[in-house]
Every structure is written in C-alpha cells, then in structure tokens.
Design an enzyme around this catalytic site. Sequence first.
Site, PDB file in Angstrom:
ATOM      1  N   TYR A 124       0.853  -1.186   0.000  1.00 23.87           N
ATOM      2  CA  TYR A 124       0.000   0.000   0.000  1.00 23.87           C
ATOM      3  C   TYR A 124       0.887   1.233   0.000  1.00 23.87           C
ATOM      4  O   TYR A 124       1.880   1.291   0.731  1.00 23.87           O
ATOM      5  CB  TYR A 124      -0.888   0.009   1.245  1.00 23.87           C
ATOM      6  N   ASP A 150       9.296   2.806  -0.074  1.00 22.36           N
ATOM      7  CA  ASP A 150       8.247   3.527   0.641  1.00 22.36           C
ATOM      8  C   ASP A 150       8.370   3.135   2.110  1.00 22.36           C
ATOM      9  O   ASP A 150       7.918   2.064   2.518  1.00 22.36           O
ATOM     10  CB  ASP A 150       6.874   3.174   0.064  1.00 22.36           C
ATOM     11  N   LYS A 184       4.140   9.075   8.883  1.00 20.49           N
ATOM     12  CA  LYS A 184       3.850   8.502  10.206  1.00 20.49           C
ATOM     13  C   LYS A 184       4.801   8.998  11.311  1.00 20.49           C
ATOM     14  O   LYS A 184       4.637  10.113  11.776  1.00 20.49           O
ATOM     15  CB  LYS A 184       3.785   6.969  10.105  1.00 20.49           C
TER      16      LYS A 184
HETATM   17  C1  LIG Z   1       0.397   4.934   5.738  1.00 18.38           C
HETATM   18  C2  LIG Z   1       1.156   4.687   4.489  1.00 18.38           C
HETATM   19  C3  LIG Z   1       1.039   5.525   3.372  1.00 18.38           C
HETATM   20  C4  LIG Z   1       0.063   6.659   3.316  1.00 18.38           C
HETATM   21  O1  LIG Z   1       0.347   7.643   4.263  1.00 18.38           O
HETATM   22  P1  LIG Z   1      -0.844   8.664   4.687  1.00 18.38           P
HETATM   23  O2  LIG Z   1      -0.164   9.574   5.660  1.00 18.38           O
HETATM   24  O3  LIG Z   1      -1.918   7.826   5.256  1.00 18.38           O
HETATM   25  O4  LIG Z   1      -1.247   9.370   3.446  1.00 18.38           O
HETATM   26  C5  LIG Z   1       1.856   5.280   2.284  1.00 18.38           C
HETATM   27  N1  LIG Z   1       2.727   4.266   2.278  1.00 18.38           N
HETATM   28  C6  LIG Z   1       2.859   3.437   3.325  1.00 18.38           C
HETATM   29  C7  LIG Z   1       3.872   2.343   3.281  1.00 18.38           C
HETATM   30  C8  LIG Z   1       2.070   3.619   4.456  1.00 18.38           C
HETATM   31  O5  LIG Z   1       2.186   2.771   5.485  1.00 18.38           O
END
Ligand SMILES: *Cc1c(COP(=O)(O)O)cnc(C)c1O
Length: 428
Positions: free
Chosen positions: A145, A240, A268
């Site tokens: 994701y 990511d 995060k």
């Molecule tokens: C949470 C997350 C996102 C999205 O971040 P948001 O702050 O919710 O937009 C993208 N990539 C990864 C790996 C994530 O865990």
Amino acid sequence: MLNTSKSTALFEKAKTCFPGGVNSPVRAFKSVGGTPLFIEKGKGSHIWDADGNEYIDYCCSWGPLILGHANDTVLDDVNSVMRKGTSFGAPTQLENRLADLILSNNRYVQKLRFVSSGTEAVMSAIRLARGYTSRTKILKFEGCYHGHVDALLVKAGSGLVTFGNSSSAGVPDSIVAETITVPLNNTDAVEQAFVQYKDQIACVIIEPVPANNGLLLQGGTFLEFLRSICSQHGTLLIFDEVISGFRLGFTGAAGHYQIQPDIITYGKIIGGGFPVGAYGASAEIMSCISPEGQVYQAGTLSGNPVAMQAGISQLSACLQAGFYQDLEAKTNYLVEGIRKVNTFPLFKLFHLGSIFWLAFTEKDLISNAEDIDAQSMGFFRKLYHSLLENGVYLGPSGYEVGFMSAAHSYADLDRTIAAFEKSLRSLV
Ligand SMILES: *Cc1c(COP(=O)(O)O)cnc(C)c1O
C-alpha cells in the site's frame, strides 16, 4: 459486554456528516463488525473511549506514536512553539532542525522535501522518478500500500506481470495503463517486466517491509535483487518507508537491510503525531525538484512549524541509545507470551523490530499477498471483539499490523498476554 452507547450515538451522528461516518475508511470497523469506538483521550500506552472504557493500545494511530500518546516532552515542546504562531508560509528554523536531525543520522538520504502526508510523499516521489528518468511506467507489488495515489490504487490482474485493474472507482484506465503490478518476492515476475517494458520503467516502488496487508516479510535477498535490476536498467528504486522509517531503526529498512534506494518516502513517525511526510534522495536527484529543477511540488502547510517541532521532539527520543533494542525486546516478550497461551494454536505471529502481525494460517511464513486466506478473517473478527472486552485495542482489521511504543510497560505486556489467554479460551 462493553458499554459503548456513547460511541454508538457519536457514530450515528458522524454518519450524517461523513461518508460511512468516518474520515478514513478502515476506522469504520467494517472488517471486524460493530460500532467504531470514538476515542476520547490517550496517555502513554493507554486510550480511553467516549464511554470511559480503557484499553492498552497497539494501533498507536497506525504507527506514528512510537513514544505513545500525549508524550510530555513532545507536548511541552509543541506548546511553546505553537505560542509563537502556527504557520507562516515562509521558511522557519525548525525545518532546518528536523532535516538536520534526519540527514546527519541517516546516510541513505542527502536532501529532503517535507510534505503533509505519506500519500503526498509517495505521489511526489513518483513524479520525481518520472521527471528524472523521462519515463512514464511504474512497477508496484501486489500487497503493498502506498497511500491513495491514483497510479497506485491498482490491483493485479490475472497473470504474472499485468497492468492490473484500478482498485478504486474514479481512477482512469489511462492512468492504470502506466502501472505494472507483480507479486511480491518473485524475481521471475520482475525480470519478465523489465524484458517486456525495456527502457520504459521510471521506478520500482516497494514497501521494503510490507506492513499494510499483513506483515509480508521479504528478506534482504529479494530487495538486493531489486536494487541490482533497477541499477542495470536505469530505473529508480523507491523504498516507501512511511511505516518502516524510524520504526525498524532510525535509518528504517534501508539501514536494516543496508540497501541504498534512489528515493525514500517517510510519513507517520516523522511527524510525532502531526501530519508530516517527506521524500528524500541524493542531492543530485533532489535537484530536479522545483524551484531548483523542473519537477513541480509545493504545499501551503509544508514544513509547518508545530508539526516540525513534534517531529524533532519525537525523533530526538528515538536517537537515545538502546531505544530500538528496548522496543524489539518488548515485542519479542509480547510475541513469546502470546505464543505460549495460543496453545491450540489458532494463529501465527509474525514480527520484525516493533511491528507484529497475527495471521490465522498454518504457513510458517507469508511473504506474498496471495498466501493470505481471506476466510481466516472471520476468526480475527471474533478475537478482536473479545480482546476489546479484555482491554486490548488493535487496529480494527486482520490485515493490519500492531505496533509497540516506548510507553508500553512490561506490566502492560503481561496484561495483554492475560487478555489473549482469556479471549482464546472463550474462542477455542
Ligand atoms: C500509511 C502509508 C502511506 C500513506 O500515508 P498517509 O499519511 O496515510 O497518506 C503510504 N505508504 C505506506 C507504506 C504507508 O504505510
């Protein structure tokens, strides 16, 4: 039975204000059933809902709160910054300080750009990769994701290497046609994609520790393979690290596996509980970003001083000696304790660093989205509600991982293990 009458009433009201009553879908409890709990307050490892029920929290706002809720240092620091004003739309010293803290302790990035969410970081990283390579196609993995970026809301079609299907209405086929999807942990599929789309792939994007669809551990060999195939083909490798960054260690998965990606995205933990994201790379790649280069990217509230201070306070704590070892030791203790009471056994526990995942499976390792048994989520739903009754709050879906924070005490962990024992006894 838990009394959740206030949460229930609040949810009824929320449904008149927001689609599905929430501002982010997974909060709606759809996959576990029942009414979402409205949270009133948190302190350390504990949260309290609107009806006054108390829980030990392993969701931790989906990962950002590595120091736990309402950390006193973070709150004090944020408070004093806030009194000087909350936003200027002009540079502040705090941006330099947070960047310096990160760059001087993380050899995997030379320059950064702050944004306001993980999604924004990923969206900008993709644009940067396309701008840098002058190519359009991107390759992603089924089961990772990356936020709600149009080009990444794509699920695999049938076949090993596919241009998948959009996983959301409103994403045009023309956008999906630029996204190649392949299974995780499958070198053949990646090789095939590079043959099929020779010189067209701008970037390969992966969660190096996929933790948004269960915890699909990949291991270093596959990631090293990605590093080398990208280098061979002039394709940028994007890690990511919105979840794994500052979580697996201060240098995230890049440091854990000692692999240098071309671009890294953060989110995060970086914002200490405030909306912050970032993307970083070598100075050379970052020089493509506006106003230095031709790739446009901007933000009214980017580098917001209050959020920067929260990030500085939280990340400074993460840099203390032994910080990550403590988190890992507590995670091991919790996992071992739960394993002991999971005698039947009903599920497996997978974990890395301070991330853990409960999987209702007989497999010894799940490293691929295909290996998750959707049927098994019925068990999770039952266990979930039983754990709530016993004072333990997990993310409300069997596809979500749990997070340990520095605020969790061994007494919390013992109580959690006892709650599992009680819940499991009622289920088996
Ligand atoms: C949470 C997350 C996102 C999205 O971040 P948001 O702050 O919710 O937009 C993208 N990539 C990864 C790996 C994530 O865990």
